[in-house]
Design a protein around this motif. Structure first.
Motif, PDB file in Angstrom:
ATOM      1  N   THR A   1      37.230  35.924  48.645  1.00  0.00           N
ATOM      2  CA  THR A   1      38.297  35.815  47.651  1.00  0.00           C
ATOM      3  C   THR A   1      37.824  36.458  46.357  1.00  0.00           C
ATOM      4  N   VAL A   2      38.639  37.365  45.827  1.00  0.00           N
ATOM      5  CA  VAL A   2      38.330  38.023  44.556  1.00  0.00           C
ATOM      6  C   VAL A   2      39.373  37.587  43.532  1.00  0.00           C
ATOM      7  N   LEU A   3      38.905  36.904  42.487  1.00  0.00           N
ATOM      8  CA  LEU A   3      39.777  36.490  41.389  1.00  0.00           C
ATOM      9  C   LEU A   3      39.582  37.422  40.215  1.00  0.00           C
ATOM     10  N   VAL A   4      40.670  37.908  39.648  1.00  0.00           N
ATOM     11  CA  VAL A   4      40.614  38.751  38.460  1.00  0.00           C
ATOM     12  C   VAL A   4      41.466  38.113  37.381  1.00  0.00           C
ATOM     13  N   LEU A   5      40.813  37.656  36.307  1.00  0.00           N
ATOM     14  CA  LEU A   5      41.516  37.055  35.171  1.00  0.00           C
ATOM     15  C   LEU A   5      41.403  37.998  33.980  1.00  0.00           C
ATOM     16  N   ALA A   6      42.551  38.366  33.409  1.00  0.00           N
ATOM     17  CA  ALA A   6      42.533  39.259  32.248  1.00  0.00           C
ATOM     18  C   ALA A   6      43.898  39.258  31.589  1.00  0.00           C
ATOM     19  N   ASP A   7      43.929  39.677  30.324  1.00  0.00           N
ATOM     20  CA  ASP A   7      45.198  39.901  29.653  1.00  0.00           C
ATOM     21  C   ASP A   7      45.844  41.145  30.259  1.00  0.00           C
ATOM     22  N   GLY A   8      47.163  41.211  30.193  1.00  0.00           N
ATOM     23  CA  GLY A   8      47.828  42.410  30.688  1.00  0.00           C
ATOM     24  C   GLY A   8      49.045  42.131  31.529  1.00  0.00           C
TER      25      GLY A   8
ATOM     26  N   ASP B   1      40.765  45.314  29.446  1.00  0.00           N
ATOM     27  CA  ASP B   1      39.977  46.364  30.088  1.00  0.00           C
ATOM     28  C   ASP B   1      39.320  45.793  31.341  1.00  0.00           C
ATOM     29  N   ILE B   2      39.831  46.190  32.519  1.00  0.00           N
ATOM     30  CA  ILE B   2      39.328  45.653  33.778  1.00  0.00           C
ATOM     31  C   ILE B   2      38.699  46.752  34.638  1.00  0.00           C
ATOM     32  N   THR B   3      38.154  47.778  33.982  1.00  0.00           N
ATOM     33  CA  THR B   3      37.518  48.846  34.759  1.00  0.00           C
ATOM     34  C   THR B   3      36.327  48.314  35.553  1.00  0.00           C
TER      35      THR B   3
ATOM     36  N   VAL C   1      31.690  36.658  36.850  1.00  0.00           N
ATOM     37  CA  VAL C   1      31.435  37.579  35.742  1.00  0.00           C
ATOM     38  C   VAL C   1      32.415  37.236  34.627  1.00  0.00           C
ATOM     39  N   ILE C   2      31.884  36.925  33.455  1.00  0.00           N
ATOM     40  CA  ILE C   2      32.718  36.617  32.288  1.00  0.00           C
ATOM     41  C   ILE C   2      32.407  37.640  31.205  1.00  0.00           C
ATOM     42  N   ASP C   3      33.390  38.441  30.858  1.00  0.00           N
ATOM     43  CA  ASP C   3      33.203  39.519  29.887  1.00  0.00           C
ATOM     44  C   ASP C   3      34.022  39.219  28.639  1.00  0.00           C
ATOM     45  N   GLY C   4      33.322  38.755  27.590  1.00  0.00           N
ATOM     46  CA  GLY C   4      33.991  38.492  26.324  1.00  0.00           C
ATOM     47  C   GLY C   4      34.305  37.025  26.123  1.00  0.00           C
ATOM     48  N   GLY C   5      34.542  36.672  24.876  1.00  0.00           N
ATOM     49  CA  GLY C   5      34.868  35.294  24.545  1.00  0.00           C
ATOM     50  C   GLY C   5      33.626  34.440  24.353  1.00  0.00           C
ATOM     51  N   GLU C   6      33.837  33.222  23.905  1.00  0.00           N
ATOM     52  CA  GLU C   6      32.748  32.283  23.686  1.00  0.00           C
ATOM     53  C   GLU C   6      32.368  31.606  25.006  1.00  0.00           C
ATOM     54  N   PRO C   7      31.087  31.290  25.188  1.00  0.00           N
ATOM     55  CA  PRO C   7      30.659  30.609  26.417  1.00  0.00           C
ATOM     56  C   PRO C   7      31.093  29.148  26.429  1.00  0.00           C
TER      57      PRO C   7
ATOM     58  N   SER D   1      27.444  32.288  54.461  1.00  0.00           N
ATOM     59  CA  SER D   1      28.651  31.488  54.605  1.00  0.00           C
ATOM     60  C   SER D   1      29.798  32.329  55.150  1.00  0.00           C
ATOM     61  N   ARG D   2      30.766  31.655  55.755  1.00  0.00           N
ATOM     62  CA  ARG D   2      31.951  32.351  56.257  1.00  0.00           C
ATOM     63  C   ARG D   2      32.975  32.594  55.164  1.00  0.00           C
ATOM     64  N   ARG D   3      32.725  32.036  53.979  1.00  0.00           N
ATOM     65  CA  ARG D   3      33.617  32.296  52.847  1.00  0.00           C
ATOM     66  C   ARG D   3      32.805  32.425  51.572  1.00  0.00           C
ATOM     67  N   ALA D   4      33.306  33.198  50.638  1.00  0.00           N
ATOM     68  CA  ALA D   4      32.637  33.404  49.357  1.00  0.00           C
ATOM     69  C   ALA D   4      33.686  33.823  48.335  1.00  0.00           C
ATOM     70  N   THR D   5      33.330  33.678  47.058  1.00  0.00           N
ATOM     71  CA  THR D   5      34.265  34.012  45.984  1.00  0.00           C
ATOM     72  C   THR D   5      33.576  34.870  44.936  1.00  0.00           C
ATOM     73  N   LEU D   6      34.277  35.916  44.524  1.00  0.00           N
ATOM     74  CA  LEU D   6      33.865  36.753  43.399  1.00  0.00           C
ATOM     75  C   LEU D   6      34.912  36.575  42.306  1.00  0.00           C
ATOM     76  N   ALA D   7      34.502  36.042  41.165  1.00  0.00           N
ATOM     77  CA  ALA D   7      35.423  35.785  40.057  1.00  0.00           C
ATOM     78  C   ALA D   7      35.079  36.698  38.891  1.00  0.00           C
ATOM     79  N   LEU D   8      36.077  37.469  38.445  1.00  0.00           N
ATOM     80  CA  LEU D   8      35.897  38.435  37.359  1.00  0.00           C
ATOM     81  C   LEU D   8      36.859  38.066  36.239  1.00  0.00           C
ATOM     82  N   ALA D   9      36.331  37.581  35.123  1.00  0.00           N
ATOM     83  CA  ALA D   9      37.171  37.093  34.029  1.00  0.00           C
ATOM     84  C   ALA D   9      36.918  37.921  32.773  1.00  0.00           C
ATOM     85  N   TYR D  10      37.988  38.432  32.177  1.00  0.00           N
ATOM     86  CA  TYR D  10      37.883  39.312  31.017  1.00  0.00           C
ATOM     87  C   TYR D  10      38.685  38.750  29.852  1.00  0.00           C
ATOM     88  N   ALA D  11      38.075  38.773  28.662  1.00  0.00           N
ATOM     89  CA  ALA D  11      38.761  38.271  27.478  1.00  0.00           C
ATOM     90  C   ALA D  11      39.826  39.244  26.992  1.00  0.00           C
TER      91      ALA D  11
END
Length: 302
Positions: A63-70, A39-41, A118-124, A26-36
């Motif tokens: 598109t890279v989405l980064v969701l985290a506290d901070g 720590d976003i290392t 990618v979902i790191d932490g929390g309830e599904p 595809s000509r577009r794609a998304t990488l979503a990184l979500a942290y409870a």
């Protein structure tokens, strides 16, 4: 070394597989990184991988989405990792919990194109998992606490192929449950290869939730087949005789192991007399039928 080390390496290896395919498809794609937490290392490591694919991004939009506290601290933390990114990559930092993922994915227009979440932490949460399944194709890597199987909720979200494994650290640290969901056989095979190729000296072992004995095994390119032997015997007891091809498929889709590991496990079971084969002699081809010996079908094998 810790489970975080293994998780970062697993993410890097999976990105190495996912990115070329997504950019080719595809000509577009998304990488979503979500942290409870904050720590976003893992996100920093992911952006470094994205930078390595700069030549393949020309004419594409990632598109890279980064969701985290901070809050405001997040963009500077990602700054060093993002300086080498080409203009074709848009990084959006969204302060907050993974439960904001559905809104973030909708705003990014992620539906209908390749999406790795990618979902790191929390309830599904079912709504979050459904949003992660909106990609075409969609892949999901989720890290949470053990105690229940992720397979039912991931399947209900729309992912036909699911695997899960517990990361058991040698030190006094919490066990992590990792689930991977996809509709792609190749994606599942790549994840399995990545699982067994990560750092074997990280001080972490794997435990397959499907193993009746629940024993951890070392990370190695040639994993100890005991748990898989037990799982294959349990499957034969439930379902009756199966071909080698069917047992290989069972290993890939229902355990943490690979198809090649099933070959070794079946060979070991035959040598021990725990199973029989038809025909009795010749190459162990995919059409060979394997049956459990009644006295061993219900019992564990080391």
């Amino acid at each position: 070394m810790s489970t975080d080390t293994v998780l970062r390496e697993l993410l890097v290896r999976q990105l190495d597989h996912w990115l070329p395919g997504a950019l080719h498809r595809s000509r577009r794609a998304t990488l979503a990184l979500a942290y409870a937490g904050s720590d976003i290392t893992g996100a920093e490591a992911a952006l470094r991988v994205v930078a390595e694919f700069a030549d393949r991004l020309r004419g594409r939009r990632l598109t890279v989405l980064v969701l985290a506290d901070g809050g405001a601290a997040l963009p500077p933390q990602l700054g060093a990792a993002g300086t080498a990114l080409p203009a074709d990559v848009a990084v959006h930092v969204v302060p907050g919990h993974p439960d904001r993922l559905p809104v973030a994915l909708k705003a990014a227009g992620a539906a209908g194109a390749p999406l790795l979440t990618v979902i790191d932490g929390g309830e599904p949460d079912p709504a979050v998992l459904a949003a992660a399944a909106s990609g075409r194709p969609a892949e999901l890597l989720i890290i949470t606490e053990p105690g229940r199987s992720l397979r039912p909720v991931l399947t209900a979200a729309g992912f036909p192929l699911v695997t899960e494994v517990e990361l058991v650290p040698d030190a006094d640290a919490p066990v992590r449950l990792v689930g991977y969901a996809t509709a792609s056989d190749r994606g599942l095979e790549a994840l399995k290869d990545a699982l067994w190729a990560v750092d074997e000296y990280a001080g972490v072992r794997y435990r397959d939730p499907a193993d009746p004995a629940g024993r951890p095994v070392d990370i190695t390119l040639a994993p100890e087949p005991g748990p898989l032997r037990r799982e294959l015997l349990a499957e034969l007891a439930r379902s009756g005789p199966r071909t080698v091809t069917e047992l290989r498929r069972f290993a890939v889709t229902s355990t943490v192991y690979r198809a090649a590991d099933a070959n070794r496990a079946v060979t070991s079971l035959l040598a021990s007399g725990a199973v029989t084969r038809v025909p009795e002699h010749g190459r162990l081809g995919g059409d060979v039928v394997i049956s459990a010996v009644p006295d061993t079908a219900a019992g564990p094998t080391a």
